[in-house]
Design a protein around this motif. Structure first.
Motif, short mmCIF file in Angstrom:
data_model
loop_
_atom_site.label_atom_id
_atom_site.label_comp_id
_atom_site.label_asym_id
_atom_site.label_seq_id
_atom_site.Cartn_x
_atom_site.Cartn_y
_atom_site.Cartn_z
N LYS A 24 18.85 -38.18 -8.77
CA LYS A 24 18.31 -37.39 -9.89
C LYS A 24 19.22 -36.23 -10.27
O LYS A 24 19.22 -35.78 -11.43
N ILE A 25 19.94 -35.71 -9.29
CA ILE A 25 20.81 -34.56 -9.57
C ILE A 25 22.28 -34.91 -9.37
O ILE A 25 23.13 -34.02 -9.19
N GLY A 26 22.58 -36.20 -9.41
CA GLY A 26 23.96 -36.64 -9.42
C GLY A 26 24.65 -36.69 -8.08
O GLY A 26 25.88 -36.67 -8.01
N ILE A 27 23.88 -36.75 -6.99
CA ILE A 27 24.48 -36.88 -5.66
C ILE A 27 24.39 -38.34 -5.24
O ILE A 27 23.30 -38.89 -5.08
N GLU A 28 25.54 -38.96 -5.04
CA GLU A 28 25.56 -40.37 -4.64
C GLU A 28 25.25 -40.52 -3.16
O GLU A 28 25.38 -39.57 -2.38
N SER A 29 24.84 -41.72 -2.78
CA SER A 29 24.46 -41.98 -1.38
C SER A 29 25.58 -41.64 -0.40
O SER A 29 25.32 -41.14 0.69
N LYS A 30 26.82 -41.87 -0.81
CA LYS A 30 27.95 -41.62 0.09
C LYS A 30 28.11 -40.12 0.40
O LYS A 30 28.78 -39.76 1.38
N ASP A 31 27.50 -39.28 -0.42
CA ASP A 31 27.60 -37.83 -0.23
C ASP A 31 26.39 -37.25 0.50
O ASP A 31 26.26 -36.04 0.60
N LEU A 32 25.51 -38.13 0.97
CA LEU A 32 24.33 -37.69 1.70
C LEU A 32 24.41 -38.15 3.15
O LEU A 32 24.80 -39.29 3.43
N LEU A 33 24.04 -37.27 4.05
CA LEU A 33 23.92 -37.62 5.47
C LEU A 33 22.43 -37.67 5.78
O LEU A 33 21.80 -36.64 6.00
N PRO A 34 21.83 -38.88 5.78
CA PRO A 34 20.37 -38.98 5.91
C PRO A 34 19.87 -38.61 7.32
O PRO A 34 20.52 -38.94 8.32
N TYR A 35 18.74 -37.95 7.35
CA TYR A 35 17.99 -37.71 8.58
C TYR A 35 16.67 -38.44 8.39
O TYR A 35 15.69 -37.87 7.92
N GLY A 36 16.65 -39.73 8.70
CA GLY A 36 15.50 -40.55 8.37
C GLY A 36 15.57 -40.96 6.91
O GLY A 36 16.64 -41.04 6.30
N HIS A 37 14.40 -41.21 6.31
CA HIS A 37 14.34 -41.71 4.94
C HIS A 37 14.04 -40.63 3.91
O HIS A 37 14.20 -40.87 2.71
N ASP A 38 13.61 -39.44 4.36
CA ASP A 38 13.09 -38.47 3.41
C ASP A 38 13.78 -37.11 3.45
O ASP A 38 13.30 -36.14 2.87
N LYS A 39 14.91 -37.01 4.13
CA LYS A 39 15.66 -35.76 4.15
C LYS A 39 17.12 -36.09 4.44
O LYS A 39 17.43 -37.08 5.10
N ALA A 40 18.01 -35.26 3.92
CA ALA A 40 19.44 -35.52 4.13
C ALA A 40 20.22 -34.24 3.93
O ALA A 40 19.77 -33.31 3.24
N LYS A 41 21.39 -34.19 4.53
CA LYS A 41 22.32 -33.10 4.29
C LYS A 41 23.33 -33.52 3.22
O LYS A 41 23.66 -34.71 3.09
N VAL A 42 23.80 -32.54 2.44
CA VAL A 42 24.75 -32.80 1.36
C VAL A 42 26.15 -32.48 1.87
O VAL A 42 26.37 -31.40 2.44
N SER A 43 27.08 -33.38 1.66
CA SER A 43 28.42 -33.23 2.23
C SER A 43 29.18 -32.07 1.59
O SER A 43 29.01 -31.76 0.41
#
Length: 558
Positions: A24-43
């Motif tokens: 929704k805000i232009g962050i692709e999956s490759k730029d996310l470090l998921p912690y489970g399915h509902d939270k992630a860190k941004v690279s």
């Protein structure tokens, strides 16, 4: 009519995959470090890639002095973010992470409430992505390395009577406020007095929330003063050679945490310094990144505007080069009545006179915020017991202050209930009416900065500082720290240092008990009155009723 509890509402949320929230805000999956399915860190690489983009509008949410009646600042922050998205604006929310100590003490959860919440609520209020544990570990590593250095010969000639680095733990534990370490003989080191603060009061927490990137983080960590020699010269964390390892421990914690509201709108939840003992704002890296991704960023500052907003405007904005386009000041009819002398048990009964009697507290916050050159909107966080006459009394008072008050029903209806507030806030932000400036200059002497806040924000006659404190401030100025802003550690419940003195008191003084130099974070802390940097648990802590039910679900986090 019965309402679901916050945790029941959160448990029933229909959460989107965090990758979809990022999209929704232009962050692709490759730029996310998921912690489970509902939270992630941004690279960090993604954060670096958006720095040339134009900033969106920054909206600060703050509140009157907190009362047991409740104000709902975080709830309003989330509701406003959802409301802005509902009226077609691209918006996101930035708030702080919750500390375990208050969650198990008096406060309970800190993710909003009703239908204006951020989820996953349970995770946010417990271990989340481990940021606070990383901060505690980095802080503890430095503590261990200081004592280890002294044990192995003290090459830096540290005066063990002047070790100023205290330990931390993320729990309310009054027994640790003042301790003696290294008892038990030669092999355990040299006994000395020490003590614990809560993790959210750690200078490491403040640094994490003010650092721009990992390079800035390591420099600030190295700049921390941990002790003094006999000649009173400072010993820095970099002298102990701890800054590199601390940065390694904080590498992931520096990355903002992406989560979502109940309405599947994006939110950054990152960092968590308290506003009564630290600077009370979420991380600079989360806020500045959000401003590159959205047209409107709604953030909050802890406790009342005299603490959180003052520090947001005088410290965070000064350090990060930020300027809010509008400020939303949260108030409730119930809190006005309590400021007007009504007991909590009697708040359900209509009492327009008490509302009017309590409004001066609100009025003072409006005046203070306007003094920073920012337009102020009052959000009346609606409770079902509020009557039309009581609400109108608040609206009339606010109009007399040259501002406007808008009823918001986000707790009951989510973003739909905040549409009116969102519409007006967006109009004000888009009109570029703000002419923001901090209320004191960098070059003002430290003692004068403290006096300025006490007189202009708290409306005190003076700040009381003995000669020892004044000499300490002058010494720091001589060492090159005079340009730093000041961070007031004071009770959140009153403009004064007396937590029981509600309303808009005048004719009081602010006793400064001690001052601490946070050279890495870049501010001087003035500890006022009886405020504690290590809270205690109440007689009946919330922990007594937090448990797993038969279904394995968490109960007791409200």
């Amino acid at each position: 009519m019965s309402y679901k509890s916050d945790i029941e509402i959160a448990r029933g949320a229909s959460k989107a995959l965090i990758q979809d929230i990022g999209a929704k805000i232009g962050i692709e999956s490759k730029d996310l470090l998921p912690y489970g399915h509902d939270k992630a860190k941004v690279s960090q690489s993604f954060i670096n890639s958006v720095q040339d983009r134009k900033n969106g509008k920054l909206i600060l949410v703050t509140a009157i002095n907190p009362t047991p009646a409740g104000e709902g600042k975080t709830t309003t922050t989330v509701g406003l973010g959802d409301g802005l998205n509902r009226i077609g604006k691209k918006a996101m929310v930035c708030i702080r992470e919750a500390s375990l100590g208050p969650n198990f003490g008096m406060k309970g959860g800190a993710a909003g409430g009703g239908y204006a919440q951020i989820v996953p609520m349970e995770d946010m209020n417990l271990h989340f992505t481990g940021d606070f544990h990383a901060i505690t570990s980095a802080h503890s590593l430095l503590s261990a390395m200081i004592d280890n250095h002294i044990y192995w010969g003290n090459e830096l000639d540290i005066d063990t009577r002047r070790v100023v680095w205290r330990r931390v733990v993320d729990m309310n534990d009054r027994a640790l406020r003042q301790i003696t370490t290294s008892l038990g003989g030669v092999s355990n080191g040299f006994p000395r007095e020490a003590g614990f603060d809560i993790t959210v009061a750690s200078e490491v927490m403040a640094i994490l929330c003010l650092a721009k990137d990992l390079t800035d983080l390591q420099k600030r960590l190295g700049d921390m003063i941990v002790a003094y020699r006999r000649d009173r010269s400072p010993v820095f964390a970099r002298d102990i050679k701890a800054d590199g390892a601390m940065t390694v421990l904080l590498k992931d914690a520096m990355q903002p945490n992406l989560v979502q509201t109940l309405e599947n709108n994006p939110a950054f939840v990152h960092g968590g310094p308290f506003a009564n003992i630290a600077h009370g704002c979420n991380s600079v890296i989360a806020t500045t990144t959000a401003l590159k991704l959205c047209d409107y960023v709604v953030t909050e500052a802890g406790f009342g505007a005299d603490l959180g907003a003052e520090k947001f405007l005088n410290i965070k904005c000064r350090k990060a080069g930020l300027a809010p386009s509008a400020v939303v000041l949260v108030a409730t009819v119930r809190a006005m009545k309590m400021n007007g002398g009504v007991a909590k048990a009697d708040l359900g009964a209509e009492n327009v006179d008490a509302v009017k009697a309590g409004c001066p507290n609100l009025g003072r916050h409006i005046e203070n915020l306007k003094s920073f050159g920012v337009p102020v909107v009052v959000a009346i966080n609606h409770f079902v017991t509020d009557t039309e006459a009581e609400v109108q009394a608040v609206k009339d008072f606010v109009a007399g202050q040259g501002s406007e008050a808008i009823v918001s029903q986000h707790w009951e209806f989510g973003g739909k209930g905040a549409e009116a507030l969102a519409t007006r806030v967006a109009e004000i932000a888009d009109a570029d009416m703000a002419n923001f400036a901090p209320i004191y200059a960098d070059e003002m002497p430290l003692a004068e900065k403290i006096q300025t806040i006490c007189k202009r924000i708290y409306r005190a006659d003076q700040a009381l500082m003995d000669q020892k404190i004044r000499n300490q401030l002058k010494d720091w100025e001589a060492q090159g720290y005079g340009h730093l802003p000041v961070c007031m550690a004071k009770t959140q419940y009153s403009f004064s240092t007396d937590p029981n003195l509600r309303g808009a008191p005048v004719g009081h003084s602010v006793p400064v008990r001690e001052v601490r130099l946070s050279a890495g974070a870049g501010f001087v802390v003035a500890v006022c009155g009886e405020i504690m940097t290590m809270p205690g648990l109440p007689r009946k802590p919330a922990a007594e009723t937090i448990m797993l039910n038969d279904a394995g679900e968490i109960e007791g986090l409200f």
